[in-house]
Design an enzyme around this catalytic site. Sequence first.
Site, PDB file in Angstrom:
ATOM      1  CG  HIS A  99      -1.103   2.039  10.140  1.00  0.00           C
ATOM      2  ND1 HIS A  99      -0.821   0.769   9.693  1.00  0.00           N
ATOM      3  CD2 HIS A  99      -2.053   1.911  11.079  1.00  0.00           C
ATOM      4  CE1 HIS A  99      -1.562  -0.090  10.358  1.00  0.00           C
ATOM      5  NE2 HIS A  99      -2.330   0.575  11.204  1.00  0.00           N
ATOM      6  CG  ASP A 110      -6.067   1.004  11.040  1.00  0.00           C
ATOM      7  OD1 ASP A 110      -5.168   0.147  11.066  1.00  0.00           O
ATOM      8  OD2 ASP A 110      -6.214   1.866  11.917  1.00  0.00           O
ATOM      9  CG  ASP A 161      -1.800  -0.523  14.844  1.00  0.00           C
ATOM     10  OD1 ASP A 161      -1.462  -0.453  16.036  1.00  0.00           O
ATOM     11  OD2 ASP A 161      -2.932  -0.218  14.447  1.00  0.00           O
ATOM     12  CG  HIS A 165      -4.148  -4.588  12.453  1.00  0.00           C
ATOM     13  ND1 HIS A 165      -3.286  -4.323  11.426  1.00  0.00           N
ATOM     14  CD2 HIS A 165      -4.464  -3.397  12.979  1.00  0.00           C
ATOM     15  CE1 HIS A 165      -3.088  -3.023  11.333  1.00  0.00           C
ATOM     16  NE2 HIS A 165      -3.811  -2.437  12.271  1.00  0.00           N
TER      17      HIS A 165
END
Length: 1017
Positions: free
Chosen positions: A268, A270, A380, A584
């Site tokens: 993951h 970001d 997420d 996000h």
Amino acid sequence: MHDNREHIEARINRFLRERLGGNLWKDRRAALIEVWEAPGEPVPFVQARAQEYRTFDTGQPWGAPWGTTWFRISGTVPGEWPGPESGPGQGDRPELLLDLGFSGDGPGFEAEALVYTPAGDIVKAVEPRNLHVPLGQGPGETFEFYVETASNPNLITGFTYAPTPMGDPATAGRAPLYVFRTADLALLDTTAWNLAQDFWTLNGLMHELPMDQPRRYEILRAMERAVTAVDPADVSGTAAAGREQLAGVLAQPAAASAHRIHAVGHAHIDSAWLWPVRETVRKVARTFANVLELMEQDPDFIFTASSAQQYAWLKQYYPELFARVVQRVREGRFVPTGGMWVEADTNMPGGEAMARQFVAGQRFFAENFGVEPEVVWLPDSFGYSAALPQIARAAGCRWFLTQKISWNDTNAMPHSTFSWEGIDGSRLFTHFPPVATYNAELSGQELARAQRQYAEKGFGNTSLVPFGWGDGGGGPTREMLAAAHRTASLEGSPKVKLSTPEQFFAAAQEELADPQVWSGELYLEFHRGTYTSQANTKQGNRRSEHLLREAELWAAAAALAGGTEYPYDALEQAWSTVLLQQFHDILPGTSIAWVHQEAERRYAEVAAGLQMLIENSARALLGPGGQVAALNAGPYPVAGIAAAGAGPVPAPTPWLWEREGGGWRITSGELSLRVDDAGLFRSLTEVPGGREVFLPDRPGNLFQLFRDTPNQWDAWDLDAHYRYSSKDLMQPDAMDLEPGSAGRVLRITRSFGNSSLLQRISLSPDGGAVEIEVDVDWHEQQKLLKLAFPLAVHADRAASEIQFGHIFRPTHANTSWDAARFETVAHRWIHVGEPGYGVAIANNSTYGHDTFREAVDGRICTTVRLSLLRGPLFPDPETDQGTHRFRFSLRPGAGIAEAVREGYRLNLPLRQVSGVSSTAVEPVLHVDNPAVVVEAVKLAEDRSGDVIVRLYEAHGGRARAVLRPAFGHDGVSATDLLERPVASDAVADGTGEPAGGVSLELRPFEILTLRFRRRPR
């Protein structure tokens, strides 16, 4: 035979901690280190290689915050060492070990590095818990590496979320953050390393087994024997004997009924968070380099990654690395997933923007890899819109995965695998990994948790575990793969299979043929403050979405009229920027100051470019001249119902404010509003009819200030206890008519704490709504500002606009699910009503709301409050500080239809364009039913010149309509979001319709995309 179990475990733990862990590498020898520090932003490898390097030693500090330091590390492989063909389990392996001063936490939150050969080839990354670089040189050969290191600050050391100046380069300082510890050649003792992996897997499994399980004690005694077999003075020479003692318990197969886990390697990453976007570009390169190197070592390893934007960065900045990814995609070992441009927030992006996330993402994957992912991969994001199932299905996706709902603070979701139904009835087969993390290591604790928390026991037995270091990237490690291989079939453990998202979903859907259904939004009972934090970022998003609508519409109109070429590239670039910033941790307002400063700058650039594009298109369409035209890009133009139109500039509103007692009153042919001497709305009635909007003791237009001190995550969370500490802002500083408004605008100023606000109140041009403009100079921290409208309406539910429709939520708190939903998201409007009467409140950039009921002297009052500003301290201690402008409207006597219209009106006001010869143009499209709303008019993505029209049913019922284009075409077909023909019941037979008309029949909230084939000129 009678040793105490705790004593044995203590002996094992000390052995692992002090004896084995320090003996995985042997024969360490120091390498030569040289350094060059980049003076500003990162530079390409070619530029860095050409610099002059100076001598550098371990133990020296390096790395100012957000800096880039290049190290040149060289040496000679000892002649007596083995060659580089060795690997784990194949004898000793020569490696370079680099410790940049790591804290020991997981990768992604502190210093990181990318290693190059002198030729510029990328080897892999170096991060905490991933320190090694393979040496391709043989005995006696020299080696040299260039190491690009990023001295990123660790902003959550020890999971402490304290205010820090490090999130802004202007305040981060220049003092070095790290001390370079190690640059050593060493031999990986693969036997000792494998012994460590054996112990890690078995020790983790043992501690998850019940105390009365014989298997637990078999493992304990085997580990005890292994510790005895390994001589601390000769770990390398006795590690094999230790492995022999563990071989038997490792060989015991899993039970036939064991839970089945599909272990999906991922990272993951970001796209921005505690680092800027430019650092994410490098994080992607580091992570993907690690993955590619790991694939060379383990032929069973498969990796999946989402976010087309991240692949696009790799293609742009690291083409050689991208080419290697392309090859692995062809082999099926590197698996693109997600289908979206980024892992976006799904609460706040508008309908067309959510559609474009998939259009841009799927298009990139198809064009660059020849694949179209079928899984929506959003582990997420902070809750999931009930419009998403239909949007995803229209983009070719069948499956949905998220882990975030496991963070709920009140209610546990009742399913792990189920069918998720959206507002239109579309369904997505959905999985919540019961492992409850998207950064798994495949530890015994995680695997046992996945089995224990799997909710569909007896109906299914398969779950997915996403493994790999994440958030800041890093990805899977060789240790994680070792755990996967050891737990493929291991007694007492779930069965683990290295897999892909698609393989998991196919297996899960086969075994769970009739899943339970969850209808409506997937509301995250956590992170409720994300609807409000960083107001400027949210306003930039909303404005950009509507500017893009206008730009595409007017550019299409001009191109259809032959006035100009359609600006494909400019629009695509604008969309890319807006879609990226819907990530996000950007749009929700949860990133460092640097990220949001950059976001606001990019929104300003988008706005400037789109404004110019709109005006150029309008002038090309209307011709040059000396007149001024008022353009309407909404679904309800001045002259009839259509998707676009233009007309004369409207005359000023004639309604004027008059003094009444200590307050003021304004009256139109539709409304009468009375404002008292405190600036509160004491009375609002329709004319004629007299229905009062407010109860005597509950006036509207009430600003309220709350203490806002969340328990955990400042920018993310709004906790229920905020409601217990409030202050009503009752006394204005001044109230009078706005200068220059000719009596049409009432001006109210208030001051509170270190802040002030200026409010302007007037009526809408049609006289049917109250318009409110609020300028706030905000200098509060850990405070929340809301604007309240207690309405004399008995509403048991409120309607909130979401993408392509709306959702109803209860205004009561009958259940724990209702009570936990105390702050909710709405787009352009929220509506509360009782049979026969309702009120709509629209906004131009606000997302957070709360709606509740209370009894006032025996009468029910439904209050709608809009959340304007917050002042969280982490990760940006200056969040929202400064000036802001908000616009709202309050329309009494409104139903859902009027609420929809009001939302578009407030967000798409008339646009004046000067220097044109004509002030009128025929709308591009006509629709004869206001329930059918045109959301987008554009030219096709394939640049064929075909016209794409996206519309939807907005009122929540079935709708028939006739769509009439004002341009010539050779036929029309329904398409998916990717603009490919699909069968659709919505496009009815056109018999009996005027030439060119298209007869439509839409289900509630149905999205329909039409493609009009253009006639050649």
